[in-house]
Motif scaffolding. Structure first.
Motif, PDB file in Angstrom:
ATOM      1  N   THR A  99      22.197  17.999  38.961  1.00  0.00           N
ATOM      2  CA  THR A  99      22.761  17.207  37.861  1.00  0.00           C
ATOM      3  C   THR A  99      24.207  16.856  38.181  1.00  0.00           C
ATOM      4  O   THR A  99      24.862  17.519  38.979  1.00  0.00           O
ATOM      5  CB  THR A  99      22.717  17.991  36.544  1.00  0.00           C
ATOM      6  N   LEU A 100      24.686  15.800  37.558  1.00  0.00           N
ATOM      7  CA  LEU A 100      26.074  15.385  37.731  1.00  0.00           C
ATOM      8  C   LEU A 100      26.862  16.024  36.590  1.00  0.00           C
ATOM      9  O   LEU A 100      26.713  15.625  35.436  1.00  0.00           O
ATOM     10  CB  LEU A 100      26.167  13.854  37.697  1.00  0.00           C
ATOM     11  N   HIS A 101      27.661  17.041  36.928  1.00  0.00           N
ATOM     12  CA  HIS A 101      28.204  17.902  35.863  1.00  0.00           C
ATOM     13  C   HIS A 101      29.265  17.208  35.033  1.00  0.00           C
ATOM     14  O   HIS A 101      29.655  17.694  33.986  1.00  0.00           O
ATOM     15  CB  HIS A 101      28.726  19.216  36.454  1.00  0.00           C
ATOM     16  N   TRP A 102      29.771  16.043  35.493  1.00  0.00           N
ATOM     17  CA  TRP A 102      30.799  15.327  34.734  1.00  0.00           C
ATOM     18  C   TRP A 102      30.182  14.309  33.776  1.00  0.00           C
ATOM     19  O   TRP A 102      30.879  13.631  33.051  1.00  0.00           O
ATOM     20  CB  TRP A 102      31.768  14.630  35.681  1.00  0.00           C
ATOM     21  N   ARG A 103      28.882  14.197  33.800  1.00  0.00           N
ATOM     22  CA  ARG A 103      28.210  13.243  32.922  1.00  0.00           C
ATOM     23  C   ARG A 103      27.442  13.981  31.836  1.00  0.00           C
ATOM     24  O   ARG A 103      26.979  15.098  32.051  1.00  0.00           O
ATOM     25  CB  ARG A 103      27.193  12.427  33.724  1.00  0.00           C
ATOM     26  N   PHE A 111      20.989   7.791  34.957  1.00  0.00           N
ATOM     27  CA  PHE A 111      21.711   7.459  36.195  1.00  0.00           C
ATOM     28  C   PHE A 111      20.905   6.570  37.144  1.00  0.00           C
ATOM     29  O   PHE A 111      21.407   5.564  37.648  1.00  0.00           O
ATOM     30  CB  PHE A 111      22.140   8.752  36.906  1.00  0.00           C
ATOM     31  N   ARG A 143      27.142  18.497  28.311  1.00  0.00           N
ATOM     32  CA  ARG A 143      27.330  18.426  29.754  1.00  0.00           C
ATOM     33  C   ARG A 143      26.429  19.483  30.391  1.00  0.00           C
ATOM     34  O   ARG A 143      26.163  20.521  29.781  1.00  0.00           O
ATOM     35  CB  ARG A 143      28.785  18.748  30.113  1.00  0.00           C
ATOM     36  N   GLN A 146      26.960  23.160  30.103  1.00  0.00           N
ATOM     37  CA  GLN A 146      26.679  23.856  28.843  1.00  0.00           C
ATOM     38  C   GLN A 146      25.190  24.164  28.695  1.00  0.00           C
ATOM     39  O   GLN A 146      24.757  24.604  27.634  1.00  0.00           O
ATOM     40  CB  GLN A 146      27.138  22.976  27.669  1.00  0.00           C
TER      41      GLN A 146
ATOM     42  N   ASN B  13      35.665  20.858  31.103  1.00  0.00           N
ATOM     43  CA  ASN B  13      35.202  19.957  30.051  1.00  0.00           C
ATOM     44  C   ASN B  13      34.445  20.690  28.958  1.00  0.00           C
ATOM     45  O   ASN B  13      33.965  20.104  28.026  1.00  0.00           O
ATOM     46  CB  ASN B  13      34.347  18.834  30.631  1.00  0.00           C
ATOM     47  N   LEU B 167      24.083  16.486  46.048  1.00  0.00           N
ATOM     48  CA  LEU B 167      24.557  15.225  45.457  1.00  0.00           C
ATOM     49  C   LEU B 167      24.528  14.066  46.453  1.00  0.00           C
ATOM     50  O   LEU B 167      24.057  12.980  46.107  1.00  0.00           O
ATOM     51  CB  LEU B 167      25.947  15.407  44.833  1.00  0.00           C
ATOM     52  N   THR B 266      34.244   8.537  33.287  1.00  0.00           N
ATOM     53  CA  THR B 266      33.278   8.695  34.372  1.00  0.00           C
ATOM     54  C   THR B 266      32.008   9.351  33.901  1.00  0.00           C
ATOM     55  O   THR B 266      31.964   9.927  32.856  1.00  0.00           O
ATOM     56  CB  THR B 266      33.860   9.528  35.529  1.00  0.00           C
TER      57      THR B 266
END
Ligand SMILES: Nc1ncnc2c1ncn2[C@@H]1O[C@H](COP(=O)(O)OP(=O)(O)OP(=O)(O)O)[C@@H](O)[C@H]1O
Ligand SMILES: [Mg+2]
Lengths: 275, 266
Positions: A99-103, A111, A143, A146, B13, B167, B266
């Motif tokens: 997973t893209l942890h900033w999204r 995505f 996110r 979490q 975050n 990734l 982003t």
């Protein structure tokens, strides 16, 4: 089934065909022949599982079908075209967290669609449906950091399903899930697959899961690997919850277990599985 | 100062979603308390020591330099050197760090070199830079660039190496083009280490410009401070120290804002 050369091109057209594919890694420590020689066909609309001992080259095989790893020998073709790189109509679910942890969860699931240029409204709409499907409703704005490991894996599954791939490649996608969730998502996956009739290549080490989900189970040998046996799962579909209790299910399970045991002992040493 | 703590903290975050307002308020109250305490201690020290001028006298000296316009030339020169030097370091350091981090070969070749250069006090090269650029902003900017480029490279390379190896695989499997791979995967995934690189790069550029101005300069806050030291103009000295602290603070607040913006978009 594994005799690729004998089949006509029209028959191959909607198939995923492995033609004596092999992979040897060159590293500082020397050459590792991961996959020796795999031939086989995933016919249109079929669900194929791959089982085999750890390190035998299952993930490597998947990467080659996905076009992100170039085989050192042989080739894969999808719908009559040689796989030379990643294709738009294939989607991958990896063995570990990707997973893209900033999204947010929603943006993660959307995505693939975003990259394909689907409009924001449409992709969010589709992503929401996939999120419902994998049981993550209410977590759209969370996110990945979490979420639990199993929930993250469901995000990755939803991301792959969202692009409605013609070939779905899954590498132990349920490894991080508990037994109940695993069965629930497995049934959901079958429901989606029965509707879309895509080809699925599914890697697992759970024999029950492989039998329950698949049309065919490919048993891989220890490294350097070949497909040792293709077991046809002749259980009727759809497969309701009680399927696990059918005598035929038990038979298939035992047959597969015996095959896997031999290979695992080759890898781990005799008697390793007795404990 | 209280800001030092937040400068080093990598943004998370997932922190404190509940009670955000009340805790921000409490943070601000404490910041004010610390600030007042600093000024009280400063005032107290100035009362007992001849080496320290009082806060009021320092601010007045600084205000006068602004009022008569004599400081702008120096302020401009210093900021110019810091910004140009930092930008050069960024333009060179980020791509180099990225390639060193991604390529096994470049990593093997450059890791020890960069590590060695990283630990060398780069100000030692300033006399050479003076020979090349002459006394002026060019030499100070070159000094800043030379000093800042290594920490930027090191943190960028470390950031690339720390990326989840799945990734890039994901990017390949979804057929991202090279630009998308960088903007949608690498930059956001590396954002924390990129910000560390920017912060350290900025502060090192700043430090080195001031030090270089101590050596040889036509203008600059460092030169001004050195003159004030020489003339034992204590109020001006402490006024300049306050100004430098303010510049550092403003710079970091800007970076903070960028960071917050990045996280949202982003
Ligand atoms: N990038 C690589 N470089 C060198 N060797 C590799 C690489 N990837 C895999 N291998 C080797 O290839 C073999 C097969 O690895 P692979 O990950 O495909 O196994 P696997 O069947 O998926 O195992 P598991 O069930 O544990 O996930 C292993 O011996 C591994 O060490
Ligand atoms: Mg694997």
């Amino acid at each position: 089934m594994s005799d690729v050369l004998g089949t006509s091109t029209t028959e191959q057209n909607n198939n995923v065909v492995f033609d004596r594919i092999g992979m040897t890694f060159q590293t500082d420590a020397g050459a590792t022949q991961a996959v020796a020689n795999v031939s086989g066909t995933i016919p249109d609309g079929k669900f194929v599982s791959v089982i085999g001992p750890s390190g035998c080259g299952k993930s490597t095989l998947l990467d080659m079908v996905g076009g992100i790893l170039k085989p050192t020998q042989g080739s894969v073709s999808i719908d009559g075209e040689l796989v030379t790189g990643p294709r738009r109509d294939t989607a991958m679910v990896f063995q570990e967290d990707s997973t893209l942890h900033w999204r947010s969860v929603l943006d993660n699931v959307a995505f693939g669609l975003e990259i394909q240029g689907v409009s924001k409204v449409d992709r969010n709409d589709r992503a929401r449906r996939m999120i419902d499907l994998v049981g993550l409703r209410g977590f759209e704005d969370h996110r990945p950091g979490q979420l639990s490991g199993g929930m993250k894996q469901r995000v990755a599954i939803a991301r792959a399903l969202a692009v409605e791939p013609r070939v779905l490649l899954m590498d132990e996608p349920f490894g991080a899930l508990d037994q109940q969730t695993r069965q629930f998502i497995g049934r959901e996956l079958l429901r989606i697959w029965e509707r879309t009739q895509n080809r699925v290549l599914f890697i697992t080490h759970d024999i029950q899961e492989a039998v329950y989900l698949s049309d065919e189970v490919w048993v891989m040998s220890a490294r350097p690997s070949i497909v040792k046996e293709i077991v046809n799962i002749d259980l009727p579909r759809p497969r309701p919850e009680g399927t696990h209790a059918l005598p035929r299910f038990r038979e298939l399970e035992e047959h597969l277990w015996n095959l896997v045991k031999v290979e695992a002992e080759k890898t781990l040493g005799p008697g390793a599985l007795l404990a | 100062m209280s800001t030092d703590v937040t400068i080093l903290a990598v943004p998370k975050n997932s922190d404190r979603s509940g009670g955000k307002k009340s805790s921000a308020l409490i943070d601000n109250v404490w910041r004010a308390v610390v600030l007042v305490a600093v000024f009280l201690i400063w005032g107290f020290l100035s009362a007992i020591s001849d080496l320290v001028s009082s806060p009021v006298a320092s601010f007045l000296a600084l205000a006068e330099a602004f009022a008569d316009g004599s400081i702008y030339r120096h302020l401009w020169s210093t900021l110019n050197a810091v910004v140009i030097g930092f930008l050069i370091a960024a333009v060179v350091g980020f791509p180099l760090g990225y390639y060193i981090g991604r390529s096994k070969f470049l990593g093997a070749v450059f890791d020890p070199i960069v590590a060695g250069a990283f630990a060398t006090p780069r100000v030692i090269f300033f006399p050479i830079l003076l020979q090349i650029f002459g006394v002026g902003v060019g030499a100070q900017a070159a000094m800043a660039a030379l000093a800042a480029v290594f920490p930027i490279m090191v943190s960028t390379a470390a950031g690339v190496r720390a990326i989840n190896p799945l990734l890039p695989k994901l990017a390949r499997s979804l057929s991202l083009n090279p630009l998308q791979t960088v903007t949608k995967i690498y930059i956001p995934a590396m954002a924390p280490s990129l910000m560390v690189g920017i912060r350290i790069g900025f502060s090192i550029a700043f430090i080195n410009v001031i030090i270089a101005e101590f050596f040889a300069a036509r203008a600059g806050l460092g030169l001004l401070a050195l003159r004030a030291y020489g003339q034992l103009d204590l109020p001006m000295m402490y006024g300049l120290i306050t100004l430098l602290t303010l510049i550092a603070l403003v710079g970091n607040l800007v970076l903070w804002a960028i960071e917050g913006h990045l996280r949202k978009t982003t």
